[in-house]
Each structure stands twice: as C-alpha cells, then as structure tokens.
Design a protein around this motif. Sequence first.
Motif, PDB file in Angstrom:
ATOM      1  N   ILE A   4     -10.424  -4.920   0.851  1.00 19.12           N
ATOM      2  CA  ILE A   4      -9.179  -5.092   1.391  1.00 19.12           C
ATOM      3  C   ILE A   4      -8.924  -3.783   2.122  1.00 19.12           C
ATOM      4  O   ILE A   4      -9.021  -2.806   1.328  1.00 19.12           O
ATOM      5  N   VAL A   6      -5.956  -1.621   4.301  1.00 18.27           N
ATOM      6  CA  VAL A   6      -4.587  -1.518   4.834  1.00 18.27           C
ATOM      7  C   VAL A   6      -4.545  -0.147   5.567  1.00 18.27           C
ATOM      8  O   VAL A   6      -4.845   0.863   5.390  1.00 18.27           O
ATOM      9  N   TYR A   7      -3.931  -0.347   7.005  1.00 20.15           N
ATOM     10  CA  TYR A   7      -3.616   0.779   7.731  1.00 20.15           C
ATOM     11  C   TYR A   7      -2.217   0.832   7.913  1.00 20.15           C
ATOM     12  O   TYR A   7      -1.512   0.217   7.894  1.00 20.15           O
ATOM     13  N   VAL A  32      -2.786  -5.694   7.076  1.00 13.23           N
ATOM     14  CA  VAL A  32      -3.799  -5.985   5.755  1.00 13.23           C
ATOM     15  C   VAL A  32      -4.877  -6.669   6.591  1.00 13.23           C
ATOM     16  O   VAL A  32      -4.440  -7.765   7.002  1.00 13.23           O
ATOM     17  N   GLU A  34      -8.815  -8.104   4.988  1.00 14.88           N
ATOM     18  CA  GLU A  34      -9.604  -8.761   3.949  1.00 14.88           C
ATOM     19  C   GLU A  34     -11.230  -9.132   4.377  1.00 14.88           C
ATOM     20  O   GLU A  34     -11.112  -9.743   5.486  1.00 14.88           O
ATOM     21  N   TYR A  42     -19.537  -2.239   6.899  1.00 15.11           N
ATOM     22  CA  TYR A  42     -18.470  -1.336   6.363  1.00 15.11           C
ATOM     23  C   TYR A  42     -18.692   0.050   7.102  1.00 15.11           C
ATOM     24  O   TYR A  42     -17.426   0.473   7.664  1.00 15.11           O
ATOM     25  N   ARG A  43     -19.814   0.510   7.146  1.00 17.08           N
ATOM     26  CA  ARG A  43     -20.194   1.970   7.866  1.00 17.08           C
ATOM     27  C   ARG A  43     -19.649   1.779   9.413  1.00 17.08           C
ATOM     28  O   ARG A  43     -19.042   2.665   9.903  1.00 17.08           O
ATOM     29  N   ILE A  46     -15.920   1.916   9.605  1.00 13.84           N
ATOM     30  CA  ILE A  46     -15.176   3.022   9.269  1.00 13.84           C
ATOM     31  C   ILE A  46     -15.506   4.029  10.473  1.00 13.84           C
ATOM     32  O   ILE A  46     -14.497   4.689  10.955  1.00 13.84           O
ATOM     33  N   ARG A  50     -12.712   5.823  12.806  1.00 13.96           N
ATOM     34  CA  ARG A  50     -12.566   7.302  12.886  1.00 13.96           C
ATOM     35  C   ARG A  50     -12.520   7.705  14.277  1.00 13.96           C
ATOM     36  O   ARG A  50     -11.791   8.787  14.582  1.00 13.96           O
ATOM     37  N   VAL A  60      -5.613   5.032   6.353  1.00 13.77           N
ATOM     38  CA  VAL A  60      -6.530   3.931   6.091  1.00 13.77           C
ATOM     39  C   VAL A  60      -6.896   3.736   4.867  1.00 13.77           C
ATOM     40  O   VAL A  60      -7.365   4.818   4.259  1.00 13.77           O
ATOM     41  N   LEU A  61      -6.430   2.761   3.936  1.00 18.45           N
ATOM     42  CA  LEU A  61      -6.716   2.675   2.571  1.00 18.45           C
ATOM     43  C   LEU A  61      -7.616   1.441   2.414  1.00 18.45           C
ATOM     44  O   LEU A  61      -7.368   0.369   2.928  1.00 18.45           O
ATOM     45  N   VAL A  62      -8.786   1.733   1.654  1.00 16.65           N
ATOM     46  CA  VAL A  62      -9.741   0.782   1.354  1.00 16.65           C
ATOM     47  C   VAL A  62     -10.056   0.507  -0.036  1.00 16.65           C
ATOM     48  O   VAL A  62     -10.292   1.290  -0.718  1.00 16.65           O
ATOM     49  N   TYR A  63      -9.780  -0.914  -0.587  1.00 20.96           N
ATOM     50  CA  TYR A  63     -10.096  -1.203  -1.918  1.00 20.96           C
ATOM     51  C   TYR A  63     -11.771  -1.913  -1.673  1.00 20.96           C
ATOM     52  O   TYR A  63     -11.718  -3.000  -1.038  1.00 20.96           O
ATOM     53  N   LYS A  64     -12.623  -1.693  -2.459  1.00 24.46           N
ATOM     54  CA  LYS A  64     -13.951  -2.170  -2.303  1.00 24.46           C
ATOM     55  C   LYS A  64     -14.143  -2.905  -3.711  1.00 24.46           C
ATOM     56  O   LYS A  64     -14.017  -2.350  -4.923  1.00 24.46           O
ATOM     57  N   PHE A  65     -14.645  -3.953  -3.628  1.00 24.56           N
ATOM     58  CA  PHE A  65     -14.998  -4.867  -4.653  1.00 24.56           C
ATOM     59  C   PHE A  65     -16.565  -5.525  -4.631  1.00 24.56           C
ATOM     60  O   PHE A  65     -16.981  -5.487  -3.608  1.00 24.56           O
TER      61      PHE A  65
ATOM     62  N   GLN B  29       0.496   4.160  -0.098  1.00 26.34           N
ATOM     63  CA  GLN B  29       0.598   4.163   1.031  1.00 26.34           C
ATOM     64  C   GLN B  29       1.678   3.799   1.561  1.00 26.34           C
ATOM     65  O   GLN B  29       2.579   3.104   0.761  1.00 26.34           O
ATOM     66  N   TYR B  63      -2.373  -8.876  -4.761  1.00 23.94           N
ATOM     67  CA  TYR B  63      -3.632  -8.903  -5.328  1.00 23.94           C
ATOM     68  C   TYR B  63      -3.704  -8.605  -6.859  1.00 23.94           C
ATOM     69  O   TYR B  63      -3.270  -7.390  -7.190  1.00 23.94           O
ATOM     70  N   TYR B  70     -12.936  -2.833 -11.474  1.00 27.25           N
ATOM     71  CA  TYR B  70     -13.646  -3.606 -10.464  1.00 27.25           C
ATOM     72  C   TYR B  70     -13.594  -2.968  -9.146  1.00 27.25           C
ATOM     73  O   TYR B  70     -14.289  -3.282  -8.199  1.00 27.25           O
ATOM     74  N   TYR B  71     -12.645  -2.040  -8.932  1.00 27.31           N
ATOM     75  CA  TYR B  71     -12.602  -1.510  -7.660  1.00 27.31           C
ATOM     76  C   TYR B  71     -12.756  -0.209  -7.391  1.00 27.31           C
ATOM     77  O   TYR B  71     -12.959   0.653  -8.332  1.00 27.31           O
ATOM     78  N   GLU B  72     -13.238   0.223  -6.298  1.00 32.87           N
ATOM     79  CA  GLU B  72     -13.574   1.695  -5.625  1.00 32.87           C
ATOM     80  C   GLU B  72     -12.738   1.641  -4.344  1.00 32.87           C
ATOM     81  O   GLU B  72     -12.270   0.988  -3.764  1.00 32.87           O
ATOM     82  N   ARG B  73     -11.855   2.963  -4.417  1.00 35.53           N
ATOM     83  CA  ARG B  73     -10.844   3.150  -3.305  1.00 35.53           C
ATOM     84  C   ARG B  73     -11.311   4.255  -2.488  1.00 35.53           C
ATOM     85  O   ARG B  73     -11.866   5.241  -2.973  1.00 35.53           O
ATOM     86  N   GLU B  74     -11.311   4.044  -1.107  1.00 36.16           N
ATOM     87  CA  GLU B  74     -11.563   4.870  -0.237  1.00 36.16           C
ATOM     88  C   GLU B  74     -10.436   5.060   0.750  1.00 36.16           C
ATOM     89  O   GLU B  74      -9.536   4.196   1.215  1.00 36.16           O
ATOM     90  N   GLU B  75      -9.848   6.338   1.050  1.00 34.71           N
ATOM     91  CA  GLU B  75      -9.024   6.585   2.013  1.00 34.71           C
ATOM     92  C   GLU B  75      -9.298   7.575   3.189  1.00 34.71           C
ATOM     93  O   GLU B  75     -10.079   8.511   2.931  1.00 34.71           O
ATOM     94  N   PHE B  76      -8.828   7.298   4.266  1.00 35.93           N
ATOM     95  CA  PHE B  76      -8.947   8.195   5.700  1.00 35.93           C
ATOM     96  C   PHE B  76      -7.603   8.586   6.283  1.00 35.93           C
ATOM     97  O   PHE B  76      -6.691   7.594   6.121  1.00 35.93           O
TER      98      PHE B  76
END
Lengths: 88, 88
Positions: A4, A6-7, A32, A34, A42-43, A46, A50, A60-65, B29, B63, B70-76
């Motif tokens: 997911i 969100v920017y 938002v 997803e 994903y790389r 991102i 950038r 930018v906020l990313v939740y990874k599952f 955010q 959500y 279950y999640y990992e969060r990344e921020e930029f």
Amino acid sequence: MFIILVYDANEKRVSKFHKICKKYLTHVQNSVFEGEITEANYRMLIDELRTIINNDEDSVLVYKFRTKKYYEREEFGIKKPSSEDIFF
Amino acid sequence: MFIILVYDANEKRVSKFHKICKKYLTHVQNSVFEGEITEANYRMLIDELRTIINNDEDSVLVYKFRTKKYYEREEFGIKKPSSEDIFF
C-alpha cells in the motif's frame, strides 16, 4: 509481495507521482495505491519516485506485506478513483 | 486489531477528520493514521467520522489487520507528522 503506497506531494508534482505509481500499482484513493509487486519492480518504482520527490516537501509512505490475505478493506464516502480519468 | 486509515476530505473538514482520528490512532502522514484499536473503538471512530463525512466529497479508506506483525513500513521524503502541532 503486496504493498500500500500513500504519497503526499506538492500540487505541482501530484500528477507525476500519480503517473509513476499507476505504472506499477492500482489507484484506490486520491493519493493511495496498492497492488502485488515484485521486489525488483518495487525498487524500480522507488527509484522513479526518487527522481521527482522533493525531500523538503513531499512524503511517500509504503506498507509492505508478504501476501494480500492479511487485510480487509473498508471504504466510506465517495469512491475517489472512479473519476481519475477526468483529472489525469 | 491493527488498522491503517487514510482520508481524503474537503479542506473545510480536514481538521475535523484529523481531530477525530487522533483520538483513536497515531498520525503517520498528512492524511494517514494507524494503530491498534478494539472492534468497539473502531465502531466509535467510524460513527464519529460518519457525523462529519460529506458523501459527495470525502472518502475514508481503512485497511484492517489481525495483528501488526505482517507489515514492514518504509518512508521516503519529509516526515510530515513531525510538524502537526503547528497546524492543528
């Protein structure tokens, strides 16, 4: 994996963020996105973000599952993405 | 359960959305909140949001997860919530 994203970007760059995210993910609300995405894609996503992000103004906020099965989604109010073609 | 809540509201109501969400969740955010919440409190949160939401203009996306693990969060980019006390 499932993400997911969100920017929150300055108005000047919103449409650039939107276009990049839309290449990789599904639009679910104004800012938002997803979707299922490989680690490699994903790389790339991102890396593309950038190139446009302003580190003083945008976020930018990313939740990874690992999988999508862990979540349930609820929506209230207007379904924003339905009108995206008008704006972008 | 653990939830991620994203709202997209007309500027006139943004601060109302913010205040209600902040009672139950952590601000991560501009329009994104997250946190552990009981089913009862979740219902209270949604009921409160329903009193202010304009179904023609505003949108709330939630959500829901059984646990946070279950999640990992990344921020930029910039960390937006750090300045929330200035604006609200």
